[in-house]
Design a protein around this motif. Structure first.
Motif: not given
Lengths: 300, 140, 167
Positions: A43, A45, A56, A58, A67, A69, A74-80, A164, A167
């Motif tokens: 994706e 943006i 960016e 991603t 989800r 991202v 190497g930065a990783i975001g994990v969200t519900r 993942l 986190g």
């Protein structure tokens, strides 16, 4: 039919196992489908800001309401992925299904969030998976603020490694220790409603989260000036009520300033005109006066 | 020796005539009693002025309540002069604290906001990408 | 007409409503009473604006405010309350419970309010008008219907009492 009735019928429909496509002029069914979607893709943006274009790319994976991202570094975001409880769309918005189109060779439903005469947000939902494949956010003058586009899309259930999921942030707010007196924040700022107030992330800092159903921002307030190391070199922008440090990121803007009685930092996904509206409604930039410092000097 | 009494408060407020102002400044240089009293008055005055300005309760003005108007105290040029005098005579300047700051990192700010905006189901740009590095084992 | 005369009730409410509320709050120490009083004052201003004679608008407004407050006290047949409210700080001074220094300054604010409520009414009114609202001695004299010399004396004695209470 009132919004309340729509939501009620939707809830009844869901409980009874009926399909959610009850009211096409309501966002809820699209949000439900989007949160249940399973897919992966790249994706992009892009945001067009007064300080230039920020963008960016991603890699996104979504399954089981989670989800992940990853950016190129190497930065990783994990969200519900949230599915709509307690969500309220601001009165200023109405939702219009403006038609059907194709995106990435896939049939999409185009849903517009309209404010007055302005299409504030355009959303492109994949008809088969429900995923949000593209979106455009507009400023009050109709210009584009940010666009997101999937450049590739795979509607197969991706594998999300267990490490993942470890986190995964468990809930709203990392600083759950201190839910503080919400009376200290205005319940409404420039059309945004206060939904939560927390203490943190540093001692002496309180933050309030405001949302209008489409955009949101968090205000951090301290009796001391707030220093954000990453903003040291951020541009200083002069607005009607004074000077702010401002830094744009893809889909996000941060303002930091000192007021007569402390420091404020604002972060959010507001388009340009709403940034101004919100800043107007918050305490203006200023230097702490002599008496404040005098008092602190005496009593700490 | 007659002390200055209420003239001291008026002096701090700039509510004195030119003659009275001269009287205060000349008297106070060698009157320890009045120096101490001036410091006390200054403290009480500063304390009152340090009280937070409260917002009108919502709804009090039928929809106008959200208007934010700072409680402006009219500028009085002599305040600086009076404060300086106090500082000179009672050493107040030594109490004036440097302005301390609270450091917050960009990651902390973003994490705090993004955790919250998960509640917002609409994944418009910015919500899709939490620009944060989470401390995840083996993910680097 | 003096240039500081607002044109309409809405403007008075907008520009002075918050000051009136703060005045009432500092005199009563009670947010509900302060809100009631602010509303009553604005009502009286609405009624009185038509007959307002050009002069000191501040003096006129604060005289109304003061009279409304005293009427209220008389009507309720009690002394101005000294109850301390839950802390309602301004937005920029959020009450965060943990850091010592923030706590200290909050307690300080409460201490000041408490000391203020301990002052006899005339002195409390004088120092609040001067130091919280920012009125001049002349305006306070008009509002309180006393000579300027009395204002000077009340402010001075009020501050001395406050200083002692804060020791």
């Amino acid at each position: 039919m009132t919004r309340g009735a729509v939501v009620f019928l939707l809830l009844v429909g869901m409980v009874m196992g009926a399909g959610p496509a009850l009211a096409l002029d309501d966002l809820t069914p699209y949000l439900e489908q989007q949160s249940a979607a399973e897919f992966s893709g790249e994706e992009s943006i892009v945001c067009y800001t007064p300080d230039g274009t920020v963008s960016e790319l991603t890699v996104v994976r979504q399954a089981d309401g989670v989800r992940v991202v990853e950016d190129g570094e190497g930065a990783i975001g994990v969200t519900r992925v949230y599915h709509g409880d307690n969500w309220v769309l601001g009165d200023q918005y109405r939702v219009e299904v403006s038609g059907r189109d194709r995106f990435l060779s896939r049939p999409v439903t185009v849903v517009d969030v309209v404010e007055g005469d302005l299409v504030r947000v355009g959303l492109f939902f994949d008809q088969s998976s429900g995923a949000l494949l593209a979106s455009d956010v507009h400023n009050a003058d109709g210009s584009t603020y940010c666009s997101s586009r999937f450049l590739s899309f795979d509607p197969k259930r991706p594998v999300i490694p267990d490490d993942l999921l470890a986190g995964l942030t468990t809930g709203p707010g990392s600083s759950e220790a201190g839910v503080v007196d919400a009376d200290a924040f205005p319940t409404e700022i420039a059309g945004f409603s206060l939904t939560e107030v927390y203490e943190g992330p540093a001692a002496g800092v309180t933050n309030g989260y405001y949302a209008d159903g489409i955009f949101s921002f968090t205000v951090f307030v301290s009796e001391r000036a707030i220093e954000v190391p990453e903003l040291v070199d951020a541009p200083v922008v002069k607005m009607r009520r004074g000077e702010y440090q401002r830094q744009f990121y893809p889909g996000q803007v941060i303002f930091a300033w000192q007021t007569r009685s402390g420091g404020i930092v604002l972060v959010g996904d507001l388009p340009l005109d709403l940034q101004e509206d919100v800043l107007e409604a918050l305490p203006a930039p200023g230097k702490p006066n002599f008496f404040v410092r005098f008092w602190r000097g005496l009593f700490g | 020796m007659t002390h200055l009494g209420e003239l001291l408060s008026a002096y701090l407020d700039g509510e004195v005539t030119e003659d009275e102002r001269k009287l205060v400044t000349s008297h106070i240089t060698d009157c320890g009693t009045c120096q101490a009293e001036l410091a006390d008055l200054h403290l009480a005055r500063s304390a009152l002025r340090s009280l937070p300005v409260l917002d009108l309760p919502a709804g009090l003005l039928d929809g106008e309540a959200s208007v934010v108007i700072p409680l402006v105290r009219r500028p009085r040029v002599w305040i600086a002069a009076a404060a300086a005098t106090v500082a000179v005579f009672v050493g107040v300047a030594t109490f004036v604290a440097p302005e301390p700051t609270v450091p917050i990192t960009f990651n902390e700010i973003s994490l705090e906001h993004n955790n919250r905006s998960q509640l917002d189901p609409l994944l418009t740009p910015g919500k899709a990408v939490p620009p944060v590095s989470l401390p995840i084992g083996g993910a680097e | 007409m003096p240039e500081d005369v607002p044109l309409s009730w809405e403007e008075v409410a907008r520009t002075h409503g918050r000051k009136i509320y703060n005045f009432a709050y500092r005199l009563t120490g009670n947010p509900d009473d302060a809100a009631d009083l602010a509303q009553e004052v604005l009502l009286r201003v609405r009624r009185g604006l038509a007959s307002y004679q050009p002069g000191s608008f501040e003096g006129w407004l604060w005289r109304i405010t003061r009279n409304a407050f005293l009427d209220d006290v008389r009507r309720k047949n009690r002394r101005p309350t000294s109850a301390l409210p839950d802390e309602l700080d301004r937005f920029a001074a959020i009450s965060t419970p943990s850091p010592d220094d923030v706590l200290a300054s909050l307690r300080l604010g409460e201490d000041i309010q408490k000391a203020l409520l301990g002052l006899p009414y005339d002195f409390r009114e004088a120092v609040v008008m001067c130091d919280v609202i920012g009125l001049s001695y002349d305006e306070i004299a008009l509002a309180s219907a006393v000579p300027v010399g009395t204002v000077r004396s009340r402010i001075h004695r009020g501050r001395k009492m406050l200083r002692e209470a804060l020791l």
